[in-house]
Scaffold this motif. Structure first.
Motif, PDB file in Angstrom:
ATOM      1  N   TYR A   8       0.895  -1.163   0.000  1.00 23.00           N
ATOM      2  CA  TYR A   8       0.000   0.000   0.000  1.00 23.00           C
ATOM      3  C   TYR A   8       0.931   1.210   0.000  1.00 23.00           C
ATOM      4  O   TYR A   8       1.551   1.501   1.026  1.00 23.00           O
ATOM      5  CB  TYR A   8      -0.885   0.020   1.247  1.00 23.00           C
ATOM      6  N   ARG A  10      -8.069 -11.103   0.440  1.00 18.30           N
ATOM      7  CA  ARG A  10      -8.777 -10.244  -0.522  1.00 18.30           C
ATOM      8  C   ARG A  10      -8.117 -10.306  -1.891  1.00 18.30           C
ATOM      9  O   ARG A  10      -8.785 -10.206  -2.912  1.00 18.30           O
ATOM     10  CB  ARG A  10      -8.837  -8.796  -0.022  1.00 18.30           C
ATOM     11  N   ILE A  68       3.393  -4.974   2.166  1.00 18.94           N
ATOM     12  CA  ILE A  68       2.607  -5.869   3.030  1.00 18.94           C
ATOM     13  C   ILE A  68       3.178  -7.286   2.968  1.00 18.94           C
ATOM     14  O   ILE A  68       3.414  -7.920   3.983  1.00 18.94           O
ATOM     15  CB  ILE A  68       1.113  -5.879   2.636  1.00 18.94           C
ATOM     16  N   PRO A  81       0.557 -12.575  13.107  1.00 22.31           N
ATOM     17  CA  PRO A  81       0.215 -11.477  14.014  1.00 22.31           C
ATOM     18  C   PRO A  81      -0.738 -10.506  13.338  1.00 22.31           C
ATOM     19  O   PRO A  81      -0.835 -10.476  12.107  1.00 22.31           O
ATOM     20  CB  PRO A  81       1.566 -10.795  14.280  1.00 22.31           C
ATOM     21  N   SER A  82      -1.424  -9.722  14.145  1.00 22.13           N
ATOM     22  CA  SER A  82      -2.315  -8.701  13.612  1.00 22.13           C
ATOM     23  C   SER A  82      -1.498  -7.744  12.739  1.00 22.13           C
ATOM     24  O   SER A  82      -0.402  -7.337  13.126  1.00 22.13           O
ATOM     25  CB  SER A  82      -2.937  -7.961  14.791  1.00 22.13           C
ATOM     26  N   GLY A  83      -2.000  -7.420  11.570  1.00 19.14           N
ATOM     27  CA  GLY A  83      -1.296  -6.513  10.670  1.00 19.14           C
ATOM     28  C   GLY A  83      -0.290  -7.208   9.773  1.00 19.14           C
ATOM     29  O   GLY A  83       0.430  -6.554   9.015  1.00 19.14           O
ATOM     30  N   SER A  84      -0.227  -8.541   9.832  1.00 20.71           N
ATOM     31  CA  SER A  84       0.765  -9.241   9.007  1.00 20.71           C
ATOM     32  C   SER A  84       0.293  -9.398   7.558  1.00 20.71           C
ATOM     33  O   SER A  84       1.065  -9.854   6.712  1.00 20.71           O
ATOM     34  CB  SER A  84       1.090 -10.609   9.611  1.00 20.71           C
ATOM     35  N   GLY A  85      -0.958  -9.044   7.278  1.00 23.28           N
ATOM     36  CA  GLY A  85      -1.416  -9.059   5.882  1.00 23.28           C
ATOM     37  C   GLY A  85      -2.332 -10.221   5.538  1.00 23.28           C
ATOM     38  O   GLY A  85      -2.572 -10.496   4.361  1.00 23.28           O
ATOM     39  N   LYS A  86      -2.898 -10.888   6.545  1.00 18.93           N
ATOM     40  CA  LYS A  86      -3.770 -12.042   6.270  1.00 18.93           C
ATOM     41  C   LYS A  86      -5.023 -11.607   5.491  1.00 18.93           C
ATOM     42  O   LYS A  86      -5.364 -12.233   4.488  1.00 18.93           O
ATOM     43  CB  LYS A  86      -4.198 -12.716   7.589  1.00 18.93           C
ATOM     44  N   SER A  87      -5.672 -10.542   5.967  1.00 23.04           N
ATOM     45  CA  SER A  87      -6.893 -10.091   5.282  1.00 23.04           C
ATOM     46  C   SER A  87      -6.557  -9.610   3.877  1.00 23.04           C
ATOM     47  O   SER A  87      -7.284  -9.890   2.924  1.00 23.04           O
ATOM     48  CB  SER A  87      -7.555  -8.953   6.056  1.00 23.04           C
ATOM     49  N   THR A  88      -5.461  -8.891   3.759  1.00 20.28           N
ATOM     50  CA  THR A  88      -5.059  -8.387   2.438  1.00 20.28           C
ATOM     51  C   THR A  88      -4.823  -9.561   1.493  1.00 20.28           C
ATOM     52  O   THR A  88      -5.276  -9.541   0.342  1.00 20.28           O
ATOM     53  CB  THR A  88      -3.771  -7.541   2.565  1.00 20.28           C
ATOM     54  N   HIS A  97       4.298   1.142   1.827  1.00 23.59           N
ATOM     55  CA  HIS A  97       4.223   0.099   2.855  1.00 23.59           C
ATOM     56  C   HIS A  97       4.113  -1.286   2.205  1.00 23.59           C
ATOM     57  O   HIS A  97       3.062  -1.656   1.680  1.00 23.59           O
ATOM     58  CB  HIS A  97       3.007   0.397   3.747  1.00 23.59           C
TER      59      HIS A  97
HETATM   60  P1  ADP Z   1      -4.180  -8.701   9.191  1.00 25.73           P
HETATM   61  O1  ADP Z   1      -5.453  -9.162   8.547  1.00 25.73           O
HETATM   62  O2  ADP Z   1      -3.118  -9.737   9.195  1.00 25.73           O
HETATM   63  O3  ADP Z   1      -4.403  -8.125  10.547  1.00 25.73           O
HETATM   64  P2  ADP Z   1      -4.275  -6.667   7.158  1.00 25.73           P
HETATM   65  O4  ADP Z   1      -4.204  -7.395   5.877  1.00 25.73           O
HETATM   66  O5  ADP Z   1      -5.604  -6.171   7.583  1.00 25.73           O
HETATM   67  O6  ADP Z   1      -3.599  -7.525   8.301  1.00 25.73           O
HETATM   68  O7  ADP Z   1      -3.319  -5.410   7.085  1.00 25.73           O
HETATM   69  C1  ADP Z   1      -1.962  -5.499   6.768  1.00 25.73           C
HETATM   70  C2  ADP Z   1      -1.361  -4.116   6.764  1.00 25.73           C
HETATM   71  O8  ADP Z   1      -1.877  -3.400   5.655  1.00 25.73           O
HETATM   72  C3  ADP Z   1      -1.691  -3.301   8.003  1.00 25.73           C
HETATM   73  O9  ADP Z   1      -0.540  -2.581   8.356  1.00 25.73           O
HETATM   74  C4  ADP Z   1      -2.780  -2.367   7.550  1.00 25.73           C
HETATM   75  O10 ADP Z   1      -2.712  -1.175   8.244  1.00 25.73           O
HETATM   76  C5  ADP Z   1      -2.423  -2.187   6.095  1.00 25.73           C
HETATM   77  N1  ADP Z   1      -3.619  -1.958   5.267  1.00 25.73           N
HETATM   78  C6  ADP Z   1      -4.681  -2.800   5.143  1.00 25.73           C
HETATM   79  N2  ADP Z   1      -5.573  -2.301   4.268  1.00 25.73           N
HETATM   80  C7  ADP Z   1      -5.070  -1.131   3.829  1.00 25.73           C
HETATM   81  C8  ADP Z   1      -5.528  -0.135   2.885  1.00 25.73           C
HETATM   82  N3  ADP Z   1      -6.681  -0.273   2.218  1.00 25.73           N
HETATM   83  N4  ADP Z   1      -4.735   0.933   2.682  1.00 25.73           N
HETATM   84  C9  ADP Z   1      -3.562   1.072   3.334  1.00 25.73           C
HETATM   85  N5  ADP Z   1      -3.075   0.181   4.220  1.00 25.73           N
HETATM   86  C10 ADP Z   1      -3.812  -0.910   4.472  1.00 25.73           C
END
Ligand code: ADP
Ligand code: MG
Length: 535
Positions: free
Chosen positions: A287, A321, A292, A311-318, A290
């Motif tokens: 992003y 998606r 990911i 860990p939280s913020g490691s990019g699992k949701s990203t 940054h």
């Molecule tokens: P997890 O699901 O492992 O907690 P995320 O995938 O939600 O992690 O997020 C990974 C990193 O990407 C985090 O630092 C978050 O702040 C950043 N992030 C997630 N979505 C966005 C976005 N749309 N724009 C910018 N940064 C993002």
């Protein structure tokens, strides 16, 4: 007083009302049409179109309506455009209303929760379908009060048409007062007539708000009652996926753990020869500055259940998606059933509608952390709706499938309930039913229990457990539930610092992690979750 009543029913003034209403109606109808175009231009994402719409807004919102009316009536004829006074007033009012209405439309549309849009896209809805069935119905409800305001303001603004000699209510009142010198009675009567008009608009607004009130719809109508009774299905015994299956043995039973180990071994062998359902090759995503994750490689076999930890913020949701192209990645490839996600067979990047179609064709379903059920329709419609809108199923087929799935997740009796009337656990069970309704090959679950109260976690995990066991679905689940991961997942993948730090059979990774980061994560998470976690 007698004069006041006389003016109130005077045909001369009442005819003025007809013209007032005509100008207002032209203004609102034209303003709505032009407003929709302006809003669409601004929301299109095309910079040129958006700038054009903003330019129009600056000019027409920033100049007095009276000048606009005079311009249309007096100046346009010099350019060969000639309209009657009423039409000129209507056109000017429409041109003036358009930017205000466009802003109401935009705020309504942008106000719809982003989760609703993500869910619709994940279900394969192209933009048009998403707008019609998900965004617009929710946005319209929130826009009604602002529209009511705008209609009242247009009605009052129509009085400016008197400046270009439209014989509407204000002009006729002024003329009547000047000829009778009875200013008080005439203007009082005229004011009352305006109040009746604006009061009618307010009543219409209230009526629209009542009709669109979801809570009333949910409890009010006989049809709703009949559907609820049908949905209750009290005469059937639900095959309840949410109820824990009876356990033949206890977890402590050594013969069971031995059996489980053999089962797992057999399953692992079977999975190893199954075709690849999902593959990542060198997937990288940032992003902005940054980063990911970079250069991720992963292969998931058909029917395999993979738990994604990190860990939280490691990019699992990203990552999840990215897998169904809800997120665009920087480089690398995602293959679903051997097909490149987001690309045509010829290697051309697909547009949003084509990607929506591809999600359905390749069969990728998604369950979200915050459920993202469509807030404006019942549990049944959340499942049946997308089947009709996206796959073109008949209402009967779609309703039957919805009922079957609600039955299986133990919610047959809540078919007609709105999402907001369901508990978190029930909402997530409906969301899972919705995701598997089109029979996807791959199901992505993004922390499906982390938004739930602790007592509701079990019911959702049980549904997922049964899906894994009975449906043979390929699943990628991001979760913090280590015990669940151990029990359900064939493999654990640990994501940290932008890469897959460790992966392997669930039991091995969770009980004997080889990497320090995994070990530390499991130690922290396992407090109270896993028996015999690494020290
Ligand atoms: P997890 O699901 O492992 O907690 P995320 O995938 O939600 O992690 O997020 C990974 C990193 O990407 C985090 O630092 C978050 O702040 C950043 N992030 C997630 N979505 C966005 C976005 N749309 N724009 C910018 N940064 C993002
Ligand atoms: Mg997440």
């Amino acid at each position: 007083m007698a004069l006041f009543f006389h003016y109130l029913s005077l045909a001369y003034l009442l005819h003025g009302i007809a013209l007032t209403l005509a100008v207002t109606a032209y203004g609102l109808a034209g303003g709505l049409g032009a407003g929709i175009v302006l809003a669409a231009m601004q929301l299109s994402g095309q910079k040129g179109l958006a700038a054009l719409a903003r330019g129009y807004t600056v000019v027409f919102r920033g100049t007095p309506l009276i000048l606009q009316m005079v311009f249309v009536y007096d100046a346009l004829p010099h350019f060969g455009v000639r309209w009657s006074a009423v039409a000129s007033a209507g056109v000017a009012l429409a041109a003036n209303e358009a930017p205000f209405i466009a802003e109401i439309l935009r705020s309504g549309i942008l106000g719809v929760d982003r989760g609703q849009v993500l869910a619709g896209r994940a279900l394969g809805m192209p933009g048009r379908v998403l707008m019609r069935h998900v965004v617009a119905p929710q946005a319209i409800r929130t826009m009604i009060p602002a529209f009511g305001n705008e209609a009242v303001s247009a009605l009052k603004n129509s009085s400016l048409a008197s400046f270009i000699s439209v014989q509407e209510l204000t002009l006729r009142s002024t003329q009547l007062a000047s000829s009778t010198f009875d200013f008080f009675s005439v203007f009082f009567a005229s004011g009352l007539l305006y109040l009746v008009l604006t009061g009618s608009v307010s009543l219409l607004q209230l009526g629209a708000e009542r009709v669109l009130d979801l809570d009333r719809q949910a409890t009010g109508s006989m049809r709703g009652l009949a559907r609820r009774l049908r949905g209750a299905a009290w005469w059937r015994r639900p095959r309840d996926l949410a109820q824990p299956a009876p356990r033949a043995t206890t977890p402590e039973d050594p013969s069971r753990s031995c059996g489980v180990a053999i089962d797992r071994q057999q399953r692992a062998q079977r999975l190893a020869s199954a075709p690849i359902a999902l593959e990542l090759r060198g997937l990288s995503k940032s992003y902005g500055e940054h980063r990911i994750f970079s250069e991720l490689d992963l292969r998931v076999h058909s029917g395999e259940v993979v738990a994604l930890l990190g860990p939280s913020g490691s990019g699992k949701s990203t990552l999840l998606r990215c897998l169904n192209r809800l997120e665009v990645w920087d480089s690398g490839t995602v293959l679903i059933g051997g097909h490149r996600m987001g690309m045509s067979p010829g290697g051309v990047v697909l547009g949003p509608s084509a990607v929506a179609r591809q999600r359905v064709e390749l069969g990728v379903g998604m369950v979200f952390q915050h459920f993202n059920l469509f807030a404006h329709v019942s549990a049944r419609e959340n499942i049946a709706g997308p089947l009709r809108w996206v796959l073109g199923w008949s209402a009967r087929e779609a309703d039957a499938r919805a009922q079957e799935l609600l039955d299986r997740v133990g919610l047959a009796d809540r078919a007609e309930a709105l999402p907001r009337h369901l508990s978190g656990g029930q909402q997530q069970r409906v969301a899972i039913a919705r995701a598997i309704a089109p029979r996807p090959r791959v199901l992505l679950l993004d922390e499906p229990t982390s938004a739930l109260d602790p007592e509701m976690v079990g019911e959702v995990l049980e549904v997922i457990r049964r899906l894994a066991r009975e449906e043979g679905l390929t699943m990628l689940i991001s979760t913090h539930q280590l015990r669940f991961a151990e029990e359900v997942a064939d493999r654990v993948v640990f994501l940290a610092q932008g890469r897959i730090v460790e992966e392997g059979p669930a039991h091995t990774v969770l009980h004997a992690p080889s990497h320090a980061l995994t070990s530390r994560f499991i130690r922290v998470m396992a407090a109270g979750q896993l028996s015999g976690a690494p020290a």
